[in-house]
Design a protein around this motif. Structure first.
Motif, PDB file in Angstrom:
ATOM      1  N   GLU A 164      18.053 -26.749  34.694  1.00 49.12           N
ATOM      2  CA  GLU A 164      18.846 -25.585  35.089  1.00 49.12           C
ATOM      3  C   GLU A 164      20.027 -25.382  34.154  1.00 49.12           C
ATOM      4  OE1 GLU A 164      20.038 -25.710  39.153  1.00 49.12           O
ATOM      5  OE2 GLU A 164      17.989 -25.874  39.929  1.00 49.12           O
ATOM      6  N   ILE A 165      20.662 -26.474  33.745  1.00 48.70           N
ATOM      7  CA  ILE A 165      21.780 -26.376  32.800  1.00 48.70           C
ATOM      8  C   ILE A 165      21.285 -25.807  31.473  1.00 48.70           C
ATOM      9  CG2 ILE A 165      23.398 -27.736  31.406  1.00 48.70           C
ATOM     10  CD1 ILE A 165      23.632 -29.645  33.836  1.00 48.70           C
ATOM     11  N   ALA A 215      18.647 -23.994  30.874  1.00 48.35           N
ATOM     12  CA  ALA A 215      18.215 -22.604  31.025  1.00 48.35           C
ATOM     13  C   ALA A 215      19.408 -21.655  31.087  1.00 48.35           C
ATOM     14  CB  ALA A 215      17.357 -22.463  32.282  1.00 48.35           C
ATOM     15  N   SER A 216      20.426 -22.034  31.832  1.00 52.20           N
ATOM     16  CA  SER A 216      21.610 -21.180  31.977  1.00 52.20           C
ATOM     17  C   SER A 216      22.311 -20.991  30.637  1.00 52.20           C
ATOM     18  CB  SER A 216      22.561 -21.799  33.001  1.00 52.20           C
ATOM     19  OG  SER A 216      23.762 -21.057  33.071  1.00 52.20           O
ATOM     20  N   ILE A 217      22.504 -22.085  29.913  1.00 53.06           N
ATOM     21  CA  ILE A 217      23.217 -21.997  28.634  1.00 53.06           C
ATOM     22  C   ILE A 217      22.379 -21.258  27.599  1.00 53.06           C
ATOM     23  CG2 ILE A 217      24.203 -23.337  26.737  1.00 53.06           C
ATOM     24  CD1 ILE A 217      24.868 -25.521  28.792  1.00 53.06           C
ATOM     25  N   SER A 252      20.141 -18.981  28.025  1.00 54.62           N
ATOM     26  CA  SER A 252      20.119 -17.554  28.340  1.00 54.62           C
ATOM     27  C   SER A 252      21.430 -16.873  27.947  1.00 54.62           C
ATOM     28  CB  SER A 252      19.842 -17.361  29.834  1.00 54.62           C
ATOM     29  OG  SER A 252      19.805 -15.989  30.160  1.00 54.62           O
ATOM     30  N   ARG A 253      22.555 -17.490  28.301  1.00 52.18           N
ATOM     31  CA  ARG A 253      23.859 -16.900  27.977  1.00 52.18           C
ATOM     32  C   ARG A 253      24.058 -16.780  26.470  1.00 52.18           C
ATOM     33  NH1 ARG A 253      26.119 -20.703  31.594  1.00 52.18           N
ATOM     34  NH2 ARG A 253      27.394 -21.547  29.908  1.00 52.18           N
ATOM     35  N   ALA A 297      29.725 -29.068  31.124  1.00 53.08           N
ATOM     36  CA  ALA A 297      28.812 -29.390  32.223  1.00 53.08           C
ATOM     37  C   ALA A 297      28.504 -30.876  32.306  1.00 53.08           C
ATOM     38  CB  ALA A 297      27.504 -28.603  32.058  1.00 53.08           C
ATOM     39  N   TYR A 335      14.894 -19.801  25.225  1.00 53.92           N
ATOM     40  CA  TYR A 335      15.109 -18.401  25.594  1.00 53.92           C
ATOM     41  C   TYR A 335      14.863 -17.524  24.378  1.00 53.92           C
ATOM     42  CZ  TYR A 335      17.247 -14.082  27.242  1.00 53.92           C
ATOM     43  OH  TYR A 335      17.456 -12.771  27.604  1.00 53.92           O
ATOM     44  N   LEU A 349      12.594 -16.446  29.439  1.00 54.44           N
ATOM     45  CA  LEU A 349      13.204 -17.753  29.619  1.00 54.44           C
ATOM     46  C   LEU A 349      12.129 -18.751  30.039  1.00 54.44           C
ATOM     47  CD1 LEU A 349      15.731 -19.549  29.753  1.00 54.44           C
ATOM     48  CD2 LEU A 349      15.986 -18.836  32.148  1.00 54.44           C
ATOM     49  N   GLU A 352      11.296 -22.726  30.791  1.00 53.69           N
ATOM     50  CA  GLU A 352      12.018 -23.958  31.118  1.00 53.69           C
ATOM     51  C   GLU A 352      11.076 -24.934  31.793  1.00 53.69           C
ATOM     52  OE1 GLU A 352      12.994 -24.774  34.453  1.00 53.69           O
ATOM     53  OE2 GLU A 352      12.402 -22.903  35.438  1.00 53.69           O
ATOM     54  N   ASN A 360      10.228 -17.233  33.190  1.00 52.58           N
ATOM     55  CA  ASN A 360      10.934 -16.325  34.105  1.00 52.58           C
ATOM     56  C   ASN A 360      10.558 -16.612  35.560  1.00 52.58           C
ATOM     57  OD1 ASN A 360      12.147 -15.139  31.898  1.00 52.58           O
ATOM     58  ND2 ASN A 360      10.830 -13.338  31.879  1.00 52.58           N
TER      59      ASN A 360
END
Length: 275
Positions: free
Chosen positions: A14-15, A17-19, A21-22, A66, A134, A141, A143, A153
């Motif tokens: 999750e970390i 994927a979030s980074i 994507s941003r 994080a 990503y 996305l 992951e 996704n």
């Protein structure tokens, strides 16, 4: 050797994927404003853009926030020693030449890796246990976490039955030195008549994800570095792909990396060795 609890793997994914994507959205916005070549690497054709450096800086800062005690290894020079047993392997822009030319096949790749010699270890001595890729231009996305499967996704990816080698669409990539290209061209000259066709998209991480998504049947390349394949190999493996090295005694990695359904991957390796 620090033992990592596998229960952590989904949170690490999750970390990542979030980074990814941003930062992916950021580099696409930067590309819309123009691109600046900041440096070259293995040859004059192997470029580094200003966005590569900025993306790696953003990823490193986010990971340090994080997970402050983890290590970091980045393609553009990021190097942080950690104490947890986890090292994040980062390619801020995989497919920089695509990015330079505003072609769609570039990606942000982030993987959490451990070093313990278990199945799935690559030639650099590490294996990815969580990661994300990503692709900004497609808003895709990918992951995965070890044992938790791979997703695009949010949709679960599972490799389908593959055709025989003669009917297979194979992806590969080329290096940037004249010597490496000549070697790769000789292999390609031999493999091409034995397969349906070849695709060269220009980003190893995206190629491995396209395999997981069923868009190609198999993938091979020589000369890859850990940041090129760490997250992509995990995503391919968790979709059901077999990852092979040059031979039974060589771990996958720089010498050769082959990914695909087991029978097809094995047949592809035989074809490459005949070159």
């Amino acid at each position: 050797m620090t033992q990592i609890d596998s229960a952590e793997f989904p949170a690490l994914a999750e970390i990542a994927a979030s980074i990814a994507s941003r930062v992916g959205h950021t580099i696409r916005e930067m590309r819309a404003q123009g691109v600046e070549i900041a440096n070259t690497k293995s040859s004059l054709a192997d470029v580094v853009t200003a966005a590569d450096g900025e993306a790696e800086r953003l990823i490193t800062a986010a990971l340090r926030k994080a997970r402050p005690n983890d290590g970091i290894l980045g393609e553009e020079g990021a190097s942080v020693e950690g104490s947890t047993g986890i090292t994040w392997v980062v390619d801020p822009i995989d497919g920089t030449v695509n990015y330079l030319y505003d072609l769609p096949g570039y990606a942000v790749s982030i993987a959490a890796t451990v070093e313990d010699g278990a199945a799935g270890t690559m030639s650099d001595g590490r294996r990815a246990v969580a990661g994300a890729v990503y692709v900004p231009t497609l808003d895709e996305l990918f992951e995965a976490s070890e044992g938790g499967g791979a997703r695009l996704n949010g949709r679960t990816l599972r490799l389908q039955e593959s055709p025989e080698l003669a009917l297979s669409l194979i992806a590969t990539g080329f290096g940037y030195t004249a010597e490496r290209r000549a070697e790769q061209a000789e292999i390609l000259r031999h493999v091409l008549p034995q397969v349906r066709d070849i695709r060269r998209l220009g980003a190893a991480a995206a190629d491995l994800c396209n395999l997981a998504a069923g868009r190609i049947d198999a993938y091979y390349e020589r000369g890859l570095q850990p940041w090129d394949y760490a997250a992509g190999v995990l995503i391919a493996r968790e979709s059901g792909a077999t990852i092979l090295g040059r031979d039974e005694n060589t771990l996958p990695g720089e010498a050769l990396l082959i990914a695909g359904p087991r029978t097809l991957a094995t047949d592809l390796r035989k074809a490459i060795h005949l070159a």
